[in-house]
Design an enzyme around this catalytic site. Structure first.
Site, mmCIF file in Angstrom:
data_model
loop_
_atom_site.group_PDB
_atom_site.id
_atom_site.type_symbol
_atom_site.label_atom_id
_atom_site.label_comp_id
_atom_site.label_asym_id
_atom_site.label_seq_id
_atom_site.Cartn_x
_atom_site.Cartn_y
_atom_site.Cartn_z
ATOM 1 N N TRP A 31 -4.489 -6.816 -8.140
ATOM 2 C CA TRP A 31 -4.326 -6.788 -6.682
ATOM 3 C C TRP A 31 -4.462 -8.222 -6.166
ATOM 4 C CZ3 TRP A 31 -8.066 -8.247 -2.963
ATOM 5 C CH2 TRP A 31 -7.573 -8.172 -1.638
ATOM 6 N N GLU B 55 -1.649 -2.818 -7.638
ATOM 7 C CA GLU B 55 -2.148 -2.154 -6.428
ATOM 8 C C GLU B 55 -1.483 -2.738 -5.180
ATOM 9 O OE1 GLU B 55 -6.360 -2.704 -5.855
ATOM 10 O OE2 GLU B 55 -6.464 -1.264 -4.190
ATOM 11 N N LYS C 264 -0.770 -2.900 -0.872
ATOM 12 C CA LYS C 264 -1.597 -2.899 0.337
ATOM 13 C C LYS C 264 -0.714 -3.164 1.544
ATOM 14 C CE LYS C 264 -5.959 -4.678 2.065
ATOM 15 N NZ LYS C 264 -7.242 -5.249 1.699
ATOM 16 N N ASP D 28 -4.392 2.886 -3.458
ATOM 17 C CA ASP D 28 -5.724 2.878 -2.842
ATOM 18 C C ASP D 28 -5.530 3.559 -1.492
ATOM 19 O OD1 ASP D 28 -7.728 1.905 -0.940
ATOM 20 O OD2 ASP D 28 -8.367 0.483 -2.469
ATOM 21 N N HIS E 47 -4.992 1.795 1.868
ATOM 22 C CA HIS E 47 -3.955 0.767 1.935
ATOM 23 C C HIS E 47 -2.636 1.218 2.538
ATOM 24 C CE1 HIS E 47 -5.915 -2.059 -1.259
ATOM 25 N NE2 HIS E 47 -6.738 -1.675 -0.308
ATOM 26 N N HIS F 83 -7.383 4.288 -6.439
ATOM 27 C CA HIS F 83 -8.636 3.772 -5.907
ATOM 28 C C HIS F 83 -9.011 4.734 -4.793
ATOM 29 C CE1 HIS F 83 -8.840 -0.783 -7.096
ATOM 30 N NE2 HIS F 83 -9.007 0.031 -8.112
ATOM 31 N N ASP G 197 -8.991 -0.415 6.773
ATOM 32 C CA ASP G 197 -9.329 -0.316 5.347
ATOM 33 C C ASP G 197 -10.786 -0.721 5.159
ATOM 34 O OD1 ASP G 197 -9.062 -0.155 2.572
ATOM 35 O OD2 ASP G 197 -8.388 -2.231 2.393
ATOM 36 N N ASP H 183 -13.360 0.641 3.664
ATOM 37 C CA ASP H 183 -14.074 0.904 2.417
ATOM 38 C C ASP H 183 -15.448 1.528 2.613
ATOM 39 O OD1 ASP H 183 -12.339 0.059 0.088
ATOM 40 O OD2 ASP H 183 -12.167 -1.709 1.372
ATOM 41 N N ASP I 16 -13.310 2.779 -5.051
ATOM 42 C CA ASP I 16 -13.253 1.417 -4.525
ATOM 43 C C ASP I 16 -13.735 1.394 -3.080
ATOM 44 O OD1 ASP I 16 -12.798 -1.221 -3.987
ATOM 45 O OD2 ASP I 16 -10.627 -1.024 -3.771
HETATM 46 C C1 RNT Z 1 -8.629 -4.651 -1.705
HETATM 47 C C2 RNT Z 1 -8.332 -3.762 -2.861
HETATM 48 C C3 RNT Z 1 -9.026 -4.130 -4.159
HETATM 49 C C4 RNT Z 1 -10.455 -4.568 -3.944
HETATM 50 C C5 RNT Z 1 -11.207 -4.839 -5.218
HETATM 51 C C6 RNT Z 1 -12.541 -5.454 -4.961
HETATM 52 O O1 RNT Z 1 -8.184 -4.154 -0.520
HETATM 53 O O2 RNT Z 1 -8.610 -2.452 -2.524
HETATM 54 O O3 RNT Z 1 -8.925 -3.079 -5.033
HETATM 55 O O4 RNT Z 1 -11.157 -3.638 -3.181
HETATM 56 O O5 RNT Z 1 -10.431 -5.608 -6.040
HETATM 57 ZN ZN ZN Z 2 -8.532 -0.994 -4.089
#
Ligand code: RNT
Ligand code: ZN
Length: 418
Positions: free
Chosen positions: A184, A225, A227, A258, A261, A285, A293, A295, A325
């Site tokens: 990523w 990945e 985004k 993810d 994203h 993720h 986003d 998290d 994640d």
């Molecule tokens: C970032 C991505 C990625 C990170 C990690 C820490 O938006 O989701 O996966 O969260 O690499």
């Molecule tokens: Zn991620």
């Protein structure tokens, strides 16, 4: 009523629907989830970084964040001891553990710089996954890495990517378990770009160079990945969904989704079945975005359940790399891990206890009223009894009492960290 009796009653209840709870338990206990090392220290890593960049942010200042490899490993042990099943550990490249006074920059990392993680994993029978770290580094200060127009910057990060392939192979060889290496990059622009394709062409060429260095596909699967935006890169990201899907499809990589994203009303659960028609493997993720986003810790919520249902009803548990994640620094970080791990497992158990064939038959027969009714009735079946039985068999707390262990640990261990 005795727990065993409660489980027996639940088992019969599910059996009446044609569902074998024993099978669900054994399937769940055999399904690994890759637990992200970076929840334990707010993605700081061991390079002395003070600020997290790359458009991601861990907010909060709950005490007790791990500061050293030993502390992080101790915390991971505590967390995993409260989660049923055998899992994997997801390591980021900024978590190298230098020994014997050694040091190496990201582009010169070697397998031996991760020997401590290999020892940790082998002692516990854990699989290892890996992630190059394309952020929180002076060479990423422009916000651009593999897509940078600066040759020096790009070359540095290409070397980093190749170094990470070697480390991933080492992980797989040592643990005797395949390693997923996820790429990523944070690259993007705050404002409307003047060139959208150029950075993506450079990113593709950089990926070609990394993968062109070669890697053993029996040992390592590489995922990419995507985004849609990040903090400071609101208008454009180089590694968009389309870019990552097309690149992955063309080069035999694993597309990684993810669920933080995408645009807020877009759901990953709806993407999974499409992807599984065409990709051999997918990677996830699992996270929780709140308004952005952000998290947050994964909940046993509708979308997590829907994601799990799609993986299970597409019969794709063995084709899906499951990982968490998120990074919440506002609560006890060990609890954050445990809550997220247990919730994804509960979502998977819920999916395994769902009579998919019967529901599908209702859909195909156009019996939508009955389908809606059935969906709603299923929500209150005694899944909790099966979950508690599974936890008991796995030797972990079956109920919320796991929190007592975390509180005790906080009391014993955190004072030494201030
Ligand atoms: C970032 C991505 C990625 C990170 C990690 C820490 O938006 O989701 O996966 O969260 O690499
Ligand atoms: Zn991620």
């Amino acid at each position: 009523m005795h727990n065993k009796m409660i489980y027996e009653a639940a088992r019969e209840r599910y059996a009446a629907l044609g569902i074998d709870t024993e099978k669900a338990i054994s399937t769940l206990l055999a399904t690994p989830i890759s637990m992200h090392c970076w929840q334990g220290d707010d993605v700081r890593g061991f390079e002395g970084a003070t600020a997290l960049d790359g458009g991601i942010q861990a907010t909060g200042n709950y005490p007790g964040a791990a500061r050293t490899p030993a502390e992080l490993m101790q915390d991971i042990d505590r967390a995993l001891s409260l989660v049923p099943g055998k899992h994997r550990l997801n390591i980021h490249a900024n978590y190298a553990v230098f020994e014997n006074g050694e040091h190496a920059d990201r582009d010169a990392l070697l397998p031996r710089h991760f020997a401590a993680w290999v020892r940790f994993a082998k002692e516990r029978g854990l699989g290892l996954d890996f992630n190059p770290t394309f952020f929180s580094h002076p060479m990423a200060a422009s916000g651009l890495t593999l897509s940078s127009p600066d040759d020096n910057v790009r070359e540095f990060w290409i070397r980093h990517g190749i170094a990470c392939l070697r480390i991933s192979e080492y992980f797989a060889r040592e643990t005797d378990k395949k390693c997923l290496m996820n790429i990523w990059i944070p690259d993007g622009y705050k404002d409307t770009p003047a060139d959208r394709q150029g950075p993506r062409r450079r990113f593709a060429e950089s990926l070609d160079r990394i993968l062109g260095a070669g890697y053993d596909r029996d040992l390592v699967a590489v995922s990419l990945e995507s985004k849609v935006f990040g903090i400071g890169v609101e208008s454009y990201t180089v590694g968009s969904a389309e870019f990552c899907l097309e690149y992955s499809a063309k080069h035999g990589l694993v597309p990684l989704m993810d669920n933080g994203h995408y645009h807020p009303t877009e759901v990953v659960s709806d993407k999974i079945p499409s992807m599984l028609l065409f990709a051999d493997n997918i990677a996830l993720h699992v996270t929780r975005g709140v308004r952005w986003d952000s998290d947050h810790v994964v909940l046993f919520d509708d979308e997590t359940r829907e994601i799990a249902k799609e993986v299970v009803r597409c019969n794709a548990l063995d084709r899906t790399f499951l990982a968490l994640d998120y990074f919440d620094a506002s609560i006890n970080r060990i609890a954050a891990w445990v809550i997220g791990m247990r919730n994804l497992e509960k979502a998977l158990l819920n999916a395994l206890l769902t009579p998919h064939e019967q529901l599908r038959a209702l859909q195909d027969a156009g019996r939508f009223t009955e389908l809606l009714a059935a969906h709603e009735e299923l929500k209150t079946l005694p899944m909790g009894a099966v979950w508690e039985e599974l936890c008991t068999r796995a030797g972990v707390p079956a109920d919320g009492s796991w929190m007592d262990a975390v509180k005790q640990y906080e009391k014993d261990v955190f004072p030494t960290r201030s």
